[in-house]
Scaffold this motif. Sequence first.
Motif, PDB file in Angstrom:
ATOM      1  N   VAL A  29      48.546  17.997  -2.536  1.00  0.00           N
ATOM      2  CA  VAL A  29      49.460  16.847  -3.077  1.00  0.00           C
ATOM      3  C   VAL A  29      48.501  15.453  -3.141  1.00  0.00           C
ATOM      4  O   VAL A  29      48.599  14.740  -3.891  1.00  0.00           O
ATOM      5  N   ALA A  48      46.267  15.531  -5.899  1.00  0.00           N
ATOM      6  CA  ALA A  48      47.100  15.225  -7.153  1.00  0.00           C
ATOM      7  C   ALA A  48      47.339  13.675  -7.311  1.00  0.00           C
ATOM      8  O   ALA A  48      47.294  13.265  -8.313  1.00  0.00           O
ATOM      9  N   LEU A  49      47.824  13.067  -6.480  1.00  0.00           N
ATOM     10  CA  LEU A  49      48.248  11.668  -6.207  1.00  0.00           C
ATOM     11  C   LEU A  49      47.178  10.669  -6.704  1.00  0.00           C
ATOM     12  O   LEU A  49      47.074   9.939  -7.328  1.00  0.00           O
ATOM     13  N   PHE A  68      47.059   6.916  -7.918  1.00  0.00           N
ATOM     14  CA  PHE A  68      47.887   6.272  -6.704  1.00  0.00           C
ATOM     15  C   PHE A  68      46.645   6.310  -5.533  1.00  0.00           C
ATOM     16  O   PHE A  68      46.626   7.241  -4.576  1.00  0.00           O
ATOM     17  N   ASP A  69      45.889   5.399  -5.306  1.00  0.00           N
ATOM     18  CA  ASP A  69      44.848   5.419  -4.564  1.00  0.00           C
ATOM     19  C   ASP A  69      45.294   4.865  -3.244  1.00  0.00           C
ATOM     20  O   ASP A  69      44.395   4.454  -2.046  1.00  0.00           O
ATOM     21  N   SER A  70      46.295   4.420  -2.921  1.00  0.00           N
ATOM     22  CA  SER A  70      46.806   3.698  -1.683  1.00  0.00           C
ATOM     23  C   SER A  70      47.282   4.752  -0.675  1.00  0.00           C
ATOM     24  O   SER A  70      47.603   4.413   0.630  1.00  0.00           O
ATOM     25  N   VAL A  71      47.051   6.073  -1.018  1.00  0.00           N
ATOM     26  CA  VAL A  71      47.653   7.084   0.147  1.00  0.00           C
ATOM     27  C   VAL A  71      46.449   7.525   0.781  1.00  0.00           C
ATOM     28  O   VAL A  71      45.495   7.651   0.337  1.00  0.00           O
ATOM     29  N   LYS A  72      46.806   7.667   2.148  1.00  0.00           N
ATOM     30  CA  LYS A  72      45.881   7.755   3.114  1.00  0.00           C
ATOM     31  C   LYS A  72      45.748   9.360   3.601  1.00  0.00           C
ATOM     32  O   LYS A  72      44.817  10.124   3.748  1.00  0.00           O
ATOM     33  N   ASP A  73      47.117   9.603   3.672  1.00  0.00           N
ATOM     34  CA  ASP A  73      47.348  11.003   4.090  1.00  0.00           C
ATOM     35  C   ASP A  73      48.623  11.688   3.730  1.00  0.00           C
ATOM     36  O   ASP A  73      49.688  10.841   3.482  1.00  0.00           O
ATOM     37  N   VAL A  74      48.872  12.938   3.574  1.00  0.00           N
ATOM     38  CA  VAL A  74      50.144  13.519   3.019  1.00  0.00           C
ATOM     39  C   VAL A  74      50.412  14.692   3.811  1.00  0.00           C
ATOM     40  O   VAL A  74      49.391  15.560   4.222  1.00  0.00           O
ATOM     41  N   ARG A  75      51.623  14.840   4.462  1.00  0.00           N
ATOM     42  CA  ARG A  75      52.079  16.060   5.097  1.00  0.00           C
ATOM     43  C   ARG A  75      53.100  16.596   4.311  1.00  0.00           C
ATOM     44  O   ARG A  75      54.252  15.669   4.107  1.00  0.00           O
ATOM     45  N   VAL A  76      53.381  17.768   4.170  1.00  0.00           N
ATOM     46  CA  VAL A  76      54.495  18.256   3.542  1.00  0.00           C
ATOM     47  C   VAL A  76      55.096  19.444   4.474  1.00  0.00           C
ATOM     48  O   VAL A  76      54.765  20.005   5.152  1.00  0.00           O
ATOM     49  N   GLY A  77      56.708  18.885   4.608  1.00  0.00           N
ATOM     50  CA  GLY A  77      57.441  19.642   5.634  1.00  0.00           C
ATOM     51  C   GLY A  77      58.535  20.089   5.085  1.00  0.00           C
ATOM     52  O   GLY A  77      58.792  20.244   3.931  1.00  0.00           O
ATOM     53  N   GLN A 112      60.311  17.793   2.645  1.00  0.00           N
ATOM     54  CA  GLN A 112      60.052  16.654   3.346  1.00  0.00           C
ATOM     55  C   GLN A 112      58.503  16.400   3.148  1.00  0.00           C
ATOM     56  O   GLN A 112      57.820  16.909   3.779  1.00  0.00           O
ATOM     57  N   ILE A 113      58.400  15.167   2.402  1.00  0.00           N
ATOM     58  CA  ILE A 113      56.761  14.759   2.096  1.00  0.00           C
ATOM     59  C   ILE A 113      56.582  13.662   3.090  1.00  0.00           C
ATOM     60  O   ILE A 113      57.285  12.440   2.712  1.00  0.00           O
ATOM     61  N   VAL A 114      55.680  13.449   3.847  1.00  0.00           N
ATOM     62  CA  VAL A 114      55.464  12.112   4.725  1.00  0.00           C
ATOM     63  C   VAL A 114      54.350  11.581   4.197  1.00  0.00           C
ATOM     64  O   VAL A 114      53.183  12.340   4.273  1.00  0.00           O
ATOM     65  N   LEU A 115      54.080  10.432   3.630  1.00  0.00           N
ATOM     66  CA  LEU A 115      53.013   9.787   2.996  1.00  0.00           C
ATOM     67  C   LEU A 115      52.568   8.713   3.854  1.00  0.00           C
ATOM     68  O   LEU A 115      53.404   7.745   4.304  1.00  0.00           O
ATOM     69  N   ASP A 116      51.260   8.948   4.350  1.00  0.00           N
ATOM     70  CA  ASP A 116      50.670   7.738   4.940  1.00  0.00           C
ATOM     71  C   ASP A 116      49.827   6.737   3.887  1.00  0.00           C
ATOM     72  O   ASP A 116      49.136   7.143   3.332  1.00  0.00           O
ATOM     73  N   LEU A 117      50.486   5.365   3.882  1.00  0.00           N
ATOM     74  CA  LEU A 117      49.903   4.436   3.048  1.00  0.00           C
ATOM     75  C   LEU A 117      49.264   3.405   3.674  1.00  0.00           C
ATOM     76  O   LEU A 117      49.468   2.977   4.536  1.00  0.00           O
ATOM     77  N   ASP A 118      48.467   2.761   2.646  1.00  0.00           N
ATOM     78  CA  ASP A 118      47.769   1.346   3.128  1.00  0.00           C
ATOM     79  C   ASP A 118      49.041   0.183   3.319  1.00  0.00           C
ATOM     80  O   ASP A 118      49.830   0.414   2.531  1.00  0.00           O
ATOM     81  N   GLU A 178      56.177   2.199  -5.580  1.00  0.00           N
ATOM     82  CA  GLU A 178      55.028   3.137  -5.809  1.00  0.00           C
ATOM     83  C   GLU A 178      55.418   4.398  -5.523  1.00  0.00           C
ATOM     84  O   GLU A 178      55.134   5.376  -6.218  1.00  0.00           O
ATOM     85  N   LEU A 180      55.450  13.274  -9.940  1.00  0.00           N
ATOM     86  CA  LEU A 180      54.488  14.437  -9.138  1.00  0.00           C
ATOM     87  C   LEU A 180      55.476  15.209  -8.272  1.00  0.00           C
ATOM     88  O   LEU A 180      55.545  16.195  -8.256  1.00  0.00           O
TER      89      LEU A 180
END
Lengths: 80, 80
Positions: A21, A24-25, A30-39, B41-47, B57, B65
Motif C-alpha cells: 500500500v 502504491a501511495l 502521496f509522498d508525505s507517507v512515512k509508514d503504512v500498517r494494515v490491520g 484498518q489502515i494506519v498511516l504514519d505521515l509527515d 490528503e 486507493l
Amino acid sequence: MKAIVNIYLKEGVLDPQGKAVHHALDSLGFDSVKDVRVGKQIVLDLDAKNKEEIEKEVKQMSETLLANTVIEDYDIEIVE
Amino acid sequence: MKAIVNIYLKEGVLDPQGKAVHHALDSLGFDSVKDVRVGKQIVLDLDAKNKEEIEKEVKQMSETLLANTVIEDYDIEIVE
C-alpha cells in the motif's frame, strides 16, 4: 450491543500488505507517507448483556479465534 | 502524525469473511453473537502538517486507493 475488535501486527513484525500500500501511495504521488500498517477491524453484534460480561467474552473470542496472538495485538471497544 | 482509516463493507453488501468468522464463533460456543462484519484498518504514519491538510490528503488516498467506494465506506481519524 456492538463490540469492535481492532487487530494489528505487533511492532517488528513485517507487514508486506502495508509495504505494498505504501508503495502504491508513493507512486500515486502521496509522498508525505512515512509508514503504512494494515490491520483488521472486526465488528461484532451481540445480545445485550452487561458491559463487563461482553468485554470478557469478546476478549476470549479474540484470544481463541480472532487474533493470532503470536504476531498480532488487539484492542476491544464496546459501543452502545 | 498518524491517520487511521477504517474501511468496512456498506450495509447490504454480503460479507463472506464475516459469515465464516460468525460460524466459527458459533461452533466454539459463543452463541451470543448475532452478526459479524470484517473490515480493514489502515494506519498511516505521515509527515507533520496541519490537521486539515492531512485530513484532506488522507481522504484523497482513501477515495483513490484504499477503499473501493462502490462497496465500501470508510472513516478517518487523525491522532497526535
